[in-house]
Design a protein around this motif. Structure first.
Motif, PDB file in Angstrom:
ATOM      1  N   ARG A 108       0.835  -1.203   0.000  1.00 45.74           N
ATOM      2  CA  ARG A 108       0.000   0.000   0.000  1.00 45.74           C
ATOM      3  C   ARG A 108       0.875   1.261   0.000  1.00 45.74           C
ATOM      4  NH1 ARG A 108      -5.057  -0.048   1.417  1.00 45.74           N
ATOM      5  NH2 ARG A 108      -4.790  -1.860   2.799  1.00 45.74           N
ATOM      6  N   ALA A 109       2.012   1.187   0.687  1.00 43.57           N
ATOM      7  CA  ALA A 109       2.877   2.358   0.811  1.00 43.57           C
ATOM      8  C   ALA A 109       3.526   2.752  -0.512  1.00 43.57           C
ATOM      9  CB  ALA A 109       3.957   2.092   1.854  1.00 43.57           C
ATOM     10  N   ILE A 110       3.806   1.760  -1.383  1.00 46.09           N
ATOM     11  CA  ILE A 110       4.559   2.079  -2.596  1.00 46.09           C
ATOM     12  C   ILE A 110       3.982   1.446  -3.865  1.00 46.09           C
ATOM     13  CG2 ILE A 110       6.731   2.477  -1.392  1.00 46.09           C
ATOM     14  CD1 ILE A 110       7.582  -0.361  -2.120  1.00 46.09           C
ATOM     15  N   GLY A 111       2.832   0.757  -3.741  1.00 44.40           N
ATOM     16  CA  GLY A 111       2.289   0.065  -4.911  1.00 44.40           C
ATOM     17  C   GLY A 111       0.779   0.044  -4.931  1.00 44.40           C
ATOM     18  N   ASP A 112       0.223  -1.122  -5.305  1.00 47.01           N
ATOM     19  CA  ASP A 112      -1.219  -1.266  -5.491  1.00 47.01           C
ATOM     20  C   ASP A 112      -1.943  -1.862  -4.298  1.00 47.01           C
ATOM     21  OD1 ASP A 112      -1.052  -0.258  -8.052  1.00 47.01           O
ATOM     22  OD2 ASP A 112      -0.758  -2.227  -8.972  1.00 47.01           O
ATOM     23  N   ALA A 113      -1.226  -2.198  -3.247  1.00 45.21           N
ATOM     24  CA  ALA A 113      -1.814  -2.808  -2.039  1.00 45.21           C
ATOM     25  C   ALA A 113      -2.429  -4.175  -2.307  1.00 45.21           C
ATOM     26  CB  ALA A 113      -2.861  -1.876  -1.419  1.00 45.21           C
ATOM     27  N   ASP A 114      -1.933  -4.868  -3.351  1.00 51.81           N
ATOM     28  CA  ASP A 114      -2.537  -6.157  -3.689  1.00 51.81           C
ATOM     29  C   ASP A 114      -1.576  -7.337  -3.546  1.00 51.81           C
ATOM     30  OD1 ASP A 114      -0.856  -5.649  -5.816  1.00 51.81           O
ATOM     31  OD2 ASP A 114      -2.380  -5.870  -7.381  1.00 51.81           O
ATOM     32  N   HIS A 115      -0.336  -7.080  -3.158  1.00 55.45           N
ATOM     33  CA  HIS A 115       0.667  -8.154  -3.148  1.00 55.45           C
ATOM     34  C   HIS A 115       0.286  -9.272  -2.176  1.00 55.45           C
ATOM     35  CE1 HIS A 115       4.533  -9.961  -3.973  1.00 55.45           C
ATOM     36  NE2 HIS A 115       4.820 -10.001  -2.683  1.00 55.45           N
ATOM     37  N   GLY A 116      -0.094  -8.914  -0.969  1.00 47.99           N
ATOM     38  CA  GLY A 116      -0.454  -9.924   0.010  1.00 47.99           C
ATOM     39  C   GLY A 116      -1.671 -10.729  -0.393  1.00 47.99           C
ATOM     40  N   GLU A 117      -2.681 -10.037  -0.901  1.00 48.50           N
ATOM     41  CA  GLU A 117      -3.910 -10.710  -1.319  1.00 48.50           C
ATOM     42  C   GLU A 117      -3.647 -11.643  -2.503  1.00 48.50           C
ATOM     43  OE1 GLU A 117      -7.455 -11.962  -0.668  1.00 48.50           O
ATOM     44  OE2 GLU A 117      -6.790 -10.210   0.458  1.00 48.50           O
ATOM     45  N   ASN A 118      -2.882 -11.148  -3.468  1.00 50.18           N
ATOM     46  CA  ASN A 118      -2.591 -11.955  -4.650  1.00 50.18           C
ATOM     47  C   ASN A 118      -1.798 -13.213  -4.304  1.00 50.18           C
ATOM     48  OD1 ASN A 118      -3.902 -10.254  -6.421  1.00 50.18           O
ATOM     49  ND2 ASN A 118      -2.066  -9.147  -7.016  1.00 50.18           N
ATOM     50  N   LEU A 119      -0.760 -13.051  -3.487  1.00 52.70           N
ATOM     51  CA  LEU A 119       0.051 -14.208  -3.122  1.00 52.70           C
ATOM     52  C   LEU A 119      -0.732 -15.207  -2.284  1.00 52.70           C
ATOM     53  CD1 LEU A 119       3.748 -13.398  -2.176  1.00 52.70           C
ATOM     54  CD2 LEU A 119       2.844 -14.622  -4.149  1.00 52.70           C
ATOM     55  N   SER A 120      -1.534 -14.708  -1.368  1.00 55.06           N
ATOM     56  CA  SER A 120      -2.334 -15.596  -0.535  1.00 55.06           C
ATOM     57  C   SER A 120      -3.296 -16.413  -1.393  1.00 55.06           C
ATOM     58  CB  SER A 120      -3.102 -14.780   0.508  1.00 55.06           C
ATOM     59  OG  SER A 120      -3.811 -15.637   1.381  1.00 55.06           O
ATOM     60  N   ARG A 121      -3.923 -15.742  -2.350  1.00 53.53           N
ATOM     61  CA  ARG A 121      -4.829 -16.454  -3.256  1.00 53.53           C
ATOM     62  C   ARG A 121      -4.080 -17.506  -4.068  1.00 53.53           C
ATOM     63  NH1 ARG A 121      -6.707 -12.396  -5.456  1.00 53.53           N
ATOM     64  NH2 ARG A 121      -5.510 -12.289  -7.382  1.00 53.53           N
ATOM     65  N   GLY A 122      -2.890 -17.146  -4.545  1.00 54.75           N
ATOM     66  CA  GLY A 122      -2.113 -18.079  -5.349  1.00 54.75           C
ATOM     67  C   GLY A 122      -1.672 -19.306  -4.588  1.00 54.75           C
ATOM     68  N   PHE A 123      -1.171 -19.123  -3.372  1.00 56.39           N
ATOM     69  CA  PHE A 123      -0.699 -20.279  -2.608  1.00 56.39           C
ATOM     70  C   PHE A 123      -1.858 -21.108  -2.068  1.00 56.39           C
ATOM     71  CE2 PHE A 123       3.389 -18.389  -3.069  1.00 56.39           C
ATOM     72  CZ  PHE A 123       4.275 -19.450  -2.964  1.00 56.39           C
ATOM     73  N   THR A 124      -2.992 -20.488  -1.823  1.00 58.34           N
ATOM     74  CA  THR A 124      -4.189 -21.258  -1.472  1.00 58.34           C
ATOM     75  C   THR A 124      -4.590 -22.150  -2.636  1.00 58.34           C
ATOM     76  OG1 THR A 124      -4.993 -19.557   0.046  1.00 58.34           O
ATOM     77  CG2 THR A 124      -6.627 -21.100  -0.817  1.00 58.34           C
ATOM     78  N   ALA A 125      -4.468 -21.624  -3.847  1.00 60.74           N
ATOM     79  CA  ALA A 125      -4.790 -22.411  -5.047  1.00 60.74           C
ATOM     80  C   ALA A 125      -3.798 -23.563  -5.227  1.00 60.74           C
ATOM     81  CB  ALA A 125      -4.797 -21.516  -6.278  1.00 60.74           C
ATOM     82  N   ILE A 126      -2.530 -23.326  -4.887  1.00 62.65           N
ATOM     83  CA  ILE A 126      -1.538 -24.404  -4.972  1.00 62.65           C
ATOM     84  C   ILE A 126      -1.906 -25.537  -4.022  1.00 62.65           C
ATOM     85  CG2 ILE A 126       0.860 -25.036  -4.445  1.00 62.65           C
ATOM     86  CD1 ILE A 126       1.675 -22.247  -5.437  1.00 62.65           C
ATOM     87  N   VAL A 127      -2.268 -25.182  -2.797  1.00 64.14           N
ATOM     88  CA  VAL A 127      -2.656 -26.204  -1.811  1.00 64.14           C
ATOM     89  C   VAL A 127      -3.867 -26.993  -2.305  1.00 64.14           C
ATOM     90  CG1 VAL A 127      -3.559 -26.565   0.516  1.00 64.14           C
ATOM     91  CG2 VAL A 127      -1.662 -24.986   0.149  1.00 64.14           C
ATOM     92  N   SER A 128      -4.831 -26.292  -2.896  1.00 63.49           N
ATOM     93  CA  SER A 128      -6.019 -26.976  -3.434  1.00 63.49           C
ATOM     94  C   SER A 128      -5.631 -27.946  -4.543  1.00 63.49           C
ATOM     95  CB  SER A 128      -7.020 -25.946  -3.967  1.00 63.49           C
ATOM     96  OG  SER A 128      -7.528 -25.150  -2.922  1.00 63.49           O
ATOM     97  N   ALA A 129      -4.720 -27.526  -5.404  1.00 66.67           N
ATOM     98  CA  ALA A 129      -4.277 -28.398  -6.494  1.00 66.67           C
ATOM     99  C   ALA A 129      -3.556 -29.625  -5.949  1.00 66.67           C
ATOM    100  CB  ALA A 129      -3.370 -27.623  -7.444  1.00 66.67           C
ATOM    101  N   LEU A 130      -2.782 -29.435  -4.891  1.00 65.70           N
ATOM    102  CA  LEU A 130      -2.050 -30.560  -4.291  1.00 65.70           C
ATOM    103  C   LEU A 130      -2.995 -31.540  -3.598  1.00 65.70           C
ATOM    104  CD1 LEU A 130       1.020 -28.670  -2.809  1.00 65.70           C
ATOM    105  CD2 LEU A 130       1.047 -30.274  -4.729  1.00 65.70           C
ATOM    106  N   GLU A 131      -4.168 -31.064  -3.177  1.00 68.27           N
ATOM    107  CA  GLU A 131      -5.143 -31.964  -2.557  1.00 68.27           C
ATOM    108  C   GLU A 131      -5.731 -32.937  -3.578  1.00 68.27           C
ATOM    109  OE1 GLU A 131      -7.907 -29.307  -0.780  1.00 68.27           O
ATOM    110  OE2 GLU A 131      -6.695 -28.986   1.028  1.00 68.27           O
ATOM    111  N   THR A 132      -5.724 -32.516  -4.840  1.00 70.39           N
ATOM    112  CA  THR A 132      -6.227 -33.385  -5.906  1.00 70.39           C
ATOM    113  C   THR A 132      -5.226 -34.479  -6.233  1.00 70.39           C
ATOM    114  OG1 THR A 132      -7.491 -31.562  -6.848  1.00 70.39           O
ATOM    115  CG2 THR A 132      -7.038 -33.436  -8.299  1.00 70.39           C
ATOM    116  N   ALA A 133      -3.952 -34.077  -6.392  1.00 70.08           N
ATOM    117  CA  ALA A 133      -2.892 -35.036  -6.698  1.00 70.08           C
ATOM    118  C   ALA A 133      -1.545 -34.373  -6.514  1.00 70.08           C
ATOM    119  CB  ALA A 133      -3.024 -35.562  -8.122  1.00 70.08           C
TER     120      ALA A 133
END
Length: 207
Positions: free
Chosen positions: A31-56
């Motif tokens: 938020r201080a120097i960018g779009d304030a979306d880095h944490g949200e984007n990364l959290s969403r991405g790694f949550t998706a990785i965990v979901s994919a790993l639950e499949t196989a």
């Protein structure tokens, strides 16, 4: 002892937990120097990785790293998805068909990840980006090459912490933060911080 595909998957699950825990911190840094979306984007991405790993879970470390890469590229917006996705993709290519990662292969994968980030983002040391965390991380990892995988990753995480701290005093030359020029000095780069967090999570998982 080497690290199997399941070991890499466990490290990614641990990383997802760490990113979720630090999501707000990363949002505020951005938020201080960018779009304030880095944490949200990364959290969403790694949550998706965990979901994919639950499949196989792919059998090889390279397969797991490639799954992480394709998931981040497809699910994460902003700069984080392409940069981290490319890092994992280059690491995957370096890991090849190996059933387990040993220390020399881990170092090769880390170097390949850095090369991928630099090729994608065109950043060098001193630009106040995640590269400023990766460069000292890899240097420290190489210095610990006589140790275990956990030793190497711990050294890398320590180096990344120092590198992330160094971005506080730098004038950004890449990304949205570069638009602020001198006004960005005094703020840590969120990508450098998330790089340090991920390496620390990987190190803790290895232990």
């Amino acid at each position: 002892m080497g690290c199997s595909g399941e070991g890499v998957a466990a490290a990614l699950r641990a990383a997802a937990e760490v990113i979720a825990e630090h999501r707000t911190e990363l949002v505020e840094l951005d938020r201080a120097i960018g779009d304030a979306d880095h944490g949200e984007n990364l959290s969403r991405g790694f949550t998706a990785i965990v979901s994919a790993l639950e499949t196989a879970v792919p059998e090889t470390p390279a397969g797991v790293a490639k799954l992480a890469a394709t998931t981040l590229i497809s699910k994460v917006g902003g700069a984080a998805g392409p940069l981290y996705g490319t890092a994992f993709l280059r690491a995957s290519a370096k890991l090849g068909t190996a059933a387990e990662i040993d220390v020399p292969l881990l170092l090769d994968a880390l170097r390949a990840a850095l090369e991928g980030v630099q090729a994608r983002g065109k950043a060098v040391g001193g630009d106040a980006t995640m590269v400023d965390a990766l460069l000292p991380a890899i240097s420290a990892a190489e210095s610990a090459a006589d140790g275990t995988i956990a030793d190497v990753l711990t050294a890398a995480a320590d180096g990344a912490d120092r590198g992330a701290e160094s971005t506080v005093d730098l004038v950004p030359r890449k990304g949205r933060a570069s638009y602020l020029g001198e006004r960005a000095v005094g703020h840590m780069d969120p990508g450098a911080r998330s790089t340090a967090l991920l390496l620390r999570a990987f190190a803790e998982a290895a232990r």
